[in-house]
Scaffold this motif. Structure first.
Motif, mmCIF file in Angstrom:
data_model
loop_
_atom_site.group_PDB
_atom_site.id
_atom_site.type_symbol
_atom_site.label_atom_id
_atom_site.label_comp_id
_atom_site.label_asym_id
_atom_site.label_seq_id
_atom_site.Cartn_x
_atom_site.Cartn_y
_atom_site.Cartn_z
ATOM 1 N N THR A 253 7.071 22.050 -14.136
ATOM 2 C CA THR A 253 6.366 22.350 -15.664
ATOM 3 C C THR A 253 5.665 21.185 -16.254
ATOM 4 O O THR A 253 5.695 19.868 -15.265
ATOM 5 N N GLU A 254 5.549 21.091 -16.741
ATOM 6 C CA GLU A 254 4.122 19.304 -17.718
ATOM 7 C C GLU A 254 5.398 18.784 -17.903
ATOM 8 O O GLU A 254 5.175 17.012 -17.638
ATOM 9 N N LEU A 255 6.312 19.179 -18.853
ATOM 10 C CA LEU A 255 7.616 18.139 -18.798
ATOM 11 C C LEU A 255 8.082 17.777 -17.579
ATOM 12 O O LEU A 255 8.500 16.430 -17.506
ATOM 13 N N GLN A 256 7.982 18.255 -15.948
ATOM 14 C CA GLN A 256 9.300 17.591 -15.524
ATOM 15 C C GLN A 256 8.017 16.749 -14.663
ATOM 16 O O GLN A 256 8.066 15.404 -14.309
ATOM 17 N N VAL A 257 6.498 16.773 -14.649
ATOM 18 C CA VAL A 257 5.606 15.831 -14.060
ATOM 19 C C VAL A 257 5.930 14.866 -14.904
ATOM 20 O O VAL A 257 5.406 13.951 -14.434
ATOM 21 N N LEU A 258 5.775 14.863 -16.088
ATOM 22 C CA LEU A 258 5.804 13.593 -17.112
ATOM 23 C C LEU A 258 7.352 12.869 -16.907
ATOM 24 O O LEU A 258 7.048 11.341 -17.119
ATOM 25 N N ALA A 259 8.159 13.333 -16.658
ATOM 26 C CA ALA A 259 9.721 12.786 -16.200
ATOM 27 C C ALA A 259 9.681 12.639 -15.187
ATOM 28 O O ALA A 259 9.787 10.865 -15.115
ATOM 29 N N ASN A 260 8.704 12.570 -13.982
ATOM 30 C CA ASN A 260 8.565 11.900 -12.751
ATOM 31 C C ASN A 260 7.615 11.068 -13.184
ATOM 32 O O ASN A 260 7.948 9.509 -12.590
ATOM 33 N N ILE A 261 6.119 10.427 -13.782
ATOM 34 C CA ILE A 261 6.420 9.854 -14.488
ATOM 35 C C ILE A 261 6.322 8.568 -14.763
ATOM 36 O O ILE A 261 6.281 7.606 -14.709
ATOM 37 N N LYS A 262 7.220 9.203 -15.958
ATOM 38 C CA LYS A 262 7.877 7.882 -16.688
ATOM 39 C C LYS A 262 9.151 7.334 -15.159
ATOM 40 O O LYS A 262 9.048 5.636 -15.647
ATOM 41 N N ASP A 263 9.733 7.955 -14.356
ATOM 42 C CA ASP A 263 9.833 7.340 -13.538
ATOM 43 C C ASP A 263 9.985 6.487 -12.409
ATOM 44 O O ASP A 263 9.491 5.046 -12.414
ATOM 45 N N GLN B 91 1.113 -0.899 0.129
ATOM 46 C CA GLN B 91 0.034 0.286 0.238
ATOM 47 C C GLN B 91 1.135 1.318 0.305
ATOM 48 O O GLN B 91 0.848 2.612 -0.269
ATOM 49 N N THR B 92 1.944 1.053 0.723
ATOM 50 C CA THR B 92 3.086 2.141 0.823
ATOM 51 C C THR B 92 2.922 2.219 -0.571
ATOM 52 O O THR B 92 3.247 3.945 -1.148
ATOM 53 N N GLN B 93 3.372 1.742 -1.752
ATOM 54 C CA GLN B 93 4.218 1.816 -2.461
ATOM 55 C C GLN B 93 3.228 2.122 -3.906
ATOM 56 O O GLN B 93 3.675 3.225 -4.668
ATOM 57 N N ALA B 94 1.458 1.611 -3.477
ATOM 58 C CA ALA B 94 1.067 2.906 -4.478
ATOM 59 C C ALA B 94 0.503 4.143 -4.080
ATOM 60 O O ALA B 94 -0.002 4.610 -4.785
ATOM 61 N N VAL B 95 0.899 4.328 -2.590
ATOM 62 C CA VAL B 95 0.995 5.967 -2.608
ATOM 63 C C VAL B 95 1.915 6.689 -2.991
ATOM 64 O O VAL B 95 2.105 7.416 -3.089
ATOM 65 N N ASP B 96 2.970 5.616 -2.558
ATOM 66 C CA ASP B 96 4.405 6.096 -3.211
ATOM 67 C C ASP B 96 4.763 6.611 -4.929
ATOM 68 O O ASP B 96 4.577 8.097 -5.400
ATOM 69 N N SER B 97 3.469 5.805 -4.963
ATOM 70 C CA SER B 97 3.412 5.912 -7.150
ATOM 71 C C SER B 97 3.575 7.785 -6.787
ATOM 72 O O SER B 97 3.277 8.314 -7.722
#
Length: 1012
Positions: free
Chosen positions: A58-68, A11-17
């Protein structure tokens, strides 16, 4: 009774995601703004409000985080942000029913507030049932999250008649949560449209405007049920900062950042196993003889079939009775010479393995089949009987473990349960239930073993009429149960009363003091309410396509709790205890194949083929940091699978791979891949395979496996006397010594990968065609430079001491002593990459702590001993369909093993002339260790004089290589050695020897006397 909650890694992993998708967002504790006082406000001053801060990324920064986030879970990598409902940030979180998604998004709110300061959240649900369930979850988890975060959330259900709550939602600086169902803003009723109207009782303001001013974070629970045009048009009006979508079955894809699907949940033992008792009717040519084969029991003599037939009583009345029949019994005689059983209905064979009975006339009947003159009423009676039997079987097993068993009936009309035209008001199903319950209760009481006195008293003290209850809507005028008002668009009740009664009794139903154990509910209530201790479900309704099998079983998938509210999730026994039995009105095969197809159809995010392209680019973690799998490495993995027949010509993973992995006999990876074996196999496991679908048991096949005469042998009793010792451990070590060891290890081992960025340059080509532009070939790469460190720094404020203390389970003071003592050049790495610094430092400190634990560990024996009940407590629910013939030296007739290694080991023990008696130790026999309870595999007693160690406790492993054993297993094994050493010192007689072996031959190398 109070339900307890604890921090679960999955559950912690889901939160961290979710939270890590916005890494770098600065911590801002609420942006103040002026709340619109409205044109009819009575005061001239304005009230201050607190809204969520806008995204600084920025949107690019959020997208980079999502990719990580996606890379570390090996999810499909997003190439862009998917806009929806007027919002740029839409995250999909996939969580299987029963794994606690409500808990996860509540914790996510607290974590987002802690890291980024966001405090305004709206939980949006598709129905009143789910709304009430969410509100209940917010109530029962409040204390748990207060302990974890030191603050409480203020939560309320939106009601257009209580708009003062919106003022508090806006003006309060703490965590504020509004729960709203979509009917409150997308339905046509006057009350539901008030959210868009300027209201006199709200200072001529529109509620939606006041809500939107907070820039709330929207959390959609079951978003696939909220994709209608009215809802989608309404969502932008809330002006959400972002939208988080939680579901087990996403219909529309956005940016998926987390996956815990049905396969993950089952294989990680986060939900109950499923067993099915199917009931099928079929016609037999040339006969109208009524027959129902309930099941087959294995006895000490020969298998016994439980068959219901029609019987002619002395009064001349014909009645259906359940008979226990053996080989060569004649149904003509057993029935009182009824003509329909005259021709060839003598039992010719009882096959316990295949659960079939064959008669001399060639008729073959499978367990769960009814034939002859069978009406729908007969089927419903059989279903009710089977439900009661399954309940009593499970209850007899779990009562000694303080676990209350509940059974749930789904019906389609209230009148079938409560008939107000009758004087006793009992509907057909209620009458049948009480008749069958009384008969079965007496049968179980008569068969209970002498050591089951406590359960006998409990069972005898509950009256049939008091142990069932109905949960339906209540008509306020007549105070009678009523069918829910079912809308045309969704099968769901609009009556809040239906849920108030269910939800307020949730904890009370779990107590032995509450006699209700059987619950009748409307089939429309398929969501919003569940109880962790539902172990049996029965569908007493016409089959239709509005409710899937997966939805039905979802009401009972949560792991159970005991009388203390503790969750029964010990991995060693979780699927011995947590088995959900479904009594279906179709055959076992039909139900299971339908259920597995529905599960397979939902696994859309899983890749289907293990190709080189699939493996290329996947991320694995090394000591130097995360790296991507190169095309060359991907080719090696692909060839490894093909060479060992672990994948087929269609590049799909074969059952041979899964069988070898379960047995611990996987072929070795190429040498340069071996250091990453666990991670590579995890990536392989992410590929969908039919072999990985949840194994649905046949609810009739499990048999009891009683202790036999070997258990009473003096050799085993002596062995049991020696190991039957409960104990507690203590660890005494000097904190200063731990600090010194950690300092030395950190200074020499801590290496952090700096943050880096890549600058790429390109140029647009000349004379481009339309095809080149569409294909994205308009630019060519001219240069690429990777820069490290420099001006790149994380904007997140990290609680360094708190995070490391949490990860290592040490005090903040001890962690502070460690971190302040390391070399300045080592500590300076924290600024370069805080997250990697925390992870690596935590790992190194934890390793030093584990080493000291083993060195300083000691066990103190207790006066308390294990009861003999642990050998019989988990018998119901075991599957012996693949068991070999009766064993000679085992304390049970059959042995249930977990792998091929264990099966071979048991076979060798049974064939050995040196072994007097042995036992696969019950799952309840546990040795406490600092890293979790440990259950050894085997207890063995040898003949005197044949070996050095007469009494032996063994752990079987496929390989003794430290690369193959997980660190936690190594630690538990080391603790077990300490435990048995301590045990041996306290006795002057023959000591018990403990060791880990890979085979019977290795065992004999340890225990055999030296050659003379």
């Amino acid at each position: 009774m109070k339900l307890k909650f604890k921090v679960q890694p999955y559950q912690t992993q889901a939160v961290d995601s979710v939270v890590d998708s916005f890494a770098g967002q600065p911590l801002v504790n609420g942006i103040t703004y002026r709340i619109d006082p409205g044109r009819k406000a009575q005061v001239s001053t304005f009230e201050e409000g607190f809204k969520n801060a806008d995204l600084a990324l920025t949107e690019l920064q959020v997208l980079a985080n999502i990719k990580d986030v996606q890379r570390r879970q090996n999810l499909l990598i997003s190439d862009k942000l998917v806009s929806s409902a007027g919002c740029r940030f839409n995250l999909d979180i996939e969580m299987e029913t029963g794994t606690g998604k409500t808990y996860c998004y509540i914790k996510t709110m607290f974590e987002m507030n802690k890291r980024y300061g966001w405090s305004k959240f709206i939980i949006m649900v598709p129905s009143i049932a789910i709304r009430e369930g969410v509100y209940k979850s917010l109530q029962i988890t409040a204390d748990h999250f207060t302990e974890s975060y030191g603050k409480k959330a203020r939560f309320f259900i939106y009601n257009s008649r209580r708009l003062h709550e919106l003022e508090s939602f806006s003006s309060d600086a703490g965590i504020n949560v509004m729960v709203i169902n979509i009917q409150a803003f997308n339905a046509r009723g006057a009350d539901n449209r008030r959210i868009y109207d300027e209201l006199d009782d709200f200072q001529s303001r529109r509620p939606i405007d006041v809500i939107a001013s907070n820039r709330p974070i929207l959390i959609l629970d079951e978003p696939q049920k909220m994709e209608g045009s009215a809802t989608m048009e309404a969502l932008p009006k809330f002006k959400p900062l972002m939208i988080l979508r939680y579901s087990a079955t996403h219909r529309t894809e956005h940016n998926r950042i987390h996956r815990l699907d049905a396969l993950d949940a089952y294989n990680q033992k986060l939900v109950k196993k499923i067993a099915v008792r199917g009931i099928q009717t079929r016609g037999l040519a040339g006969t109208n003889a009524y027959l129902y084969l309930e099941g087959i029991d294995i006895s000490k003599k020969a298998p016994v079939a439980r068959i219901e037939i029609e019987v002619k009583l002395k009064s001349g009345e014909i009645k259906r009775q359940l008979k226990r029949l053996e080989f060569r019994d004649d149904l003509f005689v057993e029935s009182g010479e009824l003509d329909q059983y005259r021709d060839g209905f003598t039992i010719a064979q009882i096959d316990a393995r295949n659960d079939t009975v064959e008669f001399t006339n060639g008729v073959v009947l499978h367990a769960g089949e009814a034939t002859g003159d069978v009406s729908e009423r007969d089927i419903r009676r059989i279903q009710i009987r089977e439900t009661i039997k399954a309940h009593l079987d499970k209850e007899k097993q779990l009562f000694v473990q303080d676990i209350k068993v509940l059974s749930l009936f789904f019906i389609d009309e209230v009148v079938k349960y409560r008939d107000y035209t009758r004087s006793d008001e009992k509907g057909e199903y209620a009458r049948v239930f009480e008749e069958e319950y009384e008969l079965l209760k007496e049968e179980y009481l008569s068969e209970l073993a002498i050591d089951g006195e406590a359960y006998r008293k409990h069972l005898a003290g509950i009256d049939a009429a008091a142990t069932h209850n109905g949960y339906f809507s209540i008509d306020k005028k007549t105070n009678r149960l009523k069918d829910p008002v079912v809308g045309a668009r969704a099968v769901d009740s609009d009556d809040v009363d239906a849920y108030d009664l269910i939800l307020k009794d949730k904890e009370r139903l779990l107590s032995f003091g509450e006699p209700t154990r059987f619950i009748f509910s409307h089939s429309a209530l398929r969501e919003g309410w569940d109880n962790p201790n539902v172990f049996v479900m029965c569908m007493l309704k016409h089959s239709d396509n509005t409710i899937s099998r997966r939805q039905e079983v979802g009401r009972g998938l949560r792991l159970s709790v005991d009388q203390n509210g503790d969750r029964m999730d010990n991995p060693a026994v979780v699927h011995d205890i947590n088995i959900l039995t479904v009594v279906a009105s179709e055959s076992y095969t039909a139900f299971v194949s339908g259920l597995q197809k529905e599960i397979a159809d939902t696994l859309t995010s899983r890749p289907r083929k293990a190709t080189e392209a699939y493996f290329t680019g996947k991320t694995i973690t090394t000591d130097a940091g995360p790296i991507e799998i190169t095309p060359a490495m991907a080719k090696q993995i692909y060839r490894y699978l093909m060479k060992n027949d672990y994948s087929d010509d269609a590049d799909q993973i074969t059952s041979a791979y899964h069988e070898a992995k379960e047995a611990g006999t996987l072929a070795a990876l190429p040498d340069d891949l071996k250091p990453h074996a666990d991670q590579i196999f995890q990536i392989i496991d992410s590929v969908f395979s039919d072999a990985k679908l949840p194994k649905v048991e046949d609810g009739r096949k499990p048999k009891t496996n009683p202790l036999n005469d070997n258990f009473e042998k003096k050799e085993f009793q002596e062995l049991w006397r020696r190991i039957n010792q409960k104990a507690v451990y203590r660890v005494e070590f000097d904190s200063d010594e731990l600090v010194r060891k950690c300092l030395s290890a950190l200074d020499s081992q801590l290496r952090v990968t700096p943050l880096q960025y890549t600058v790429q340059t390109g140029i647009q080509g000349d004379g481009l065609t339309d095809e080149q532009l569409k294909a994205g070939d308009g630019f060519s790469l001219t240069g690429s430079t990777t820069e490290r460190g420099g001006s790149i720094h994380s904007l997140v404020k990290y609680d360094l001491l708190g995070k490391v203390a949490e990860n290592t389970e040490l005090t903040r003071k001890t962690v502070a002593d460690i971190l302040t003592g390391i070399q300045a050049s080592v500590f300076s790495q924290f600024r370069e990459n805080p997250e990697h610094f925390i992870a690596e430092a935590s790992r190194i400190i934890a390793e030093q702590k584990a080493t000291m634990i083993i060195e300083r560990l000691a066990y103190d024996g207790l006066a308390e001993r294990y009861d003999v009940d642990i050998f019989t407590a988990n018998q119901t629910g075991q599957d012996f369909s693949k068991a070999s013939a009766k064993l000679k030296h085992h304390v049970y007739d059959y042995v249930v093993t977990d792998s091929e290694i264990e099966r071979k080991f048991a076979g060798a023990l049974d064939a050995s002339s040196e072994v007097v008696v042995y036992a696969k130790l019950p799952r309840g026999f546990l040795i406490p260790t600092p890293v979790g309870d440990y259950n050894p595999d085997w207890a063995i007693s040898f003949k005197e004089g044949s070996v050095k160690h007469i009494y032996f406790v063994a752990e079987t492993k496929g390989s003794m290589s430290s690369m193959k054993l997980r660190e936690i297993e190594n630690t538990k094994i080391a603790c077990a050695r300490k435990f048995f050493d301590e045990l041996g010192r306290r006795v002057s007689e023959d000591r018990v020897k403990y060791d880990v072996v890979t085979s019977y031959d290795k065992l004999m190398d340890i225990v055999a006397p030296p050659a003379s």
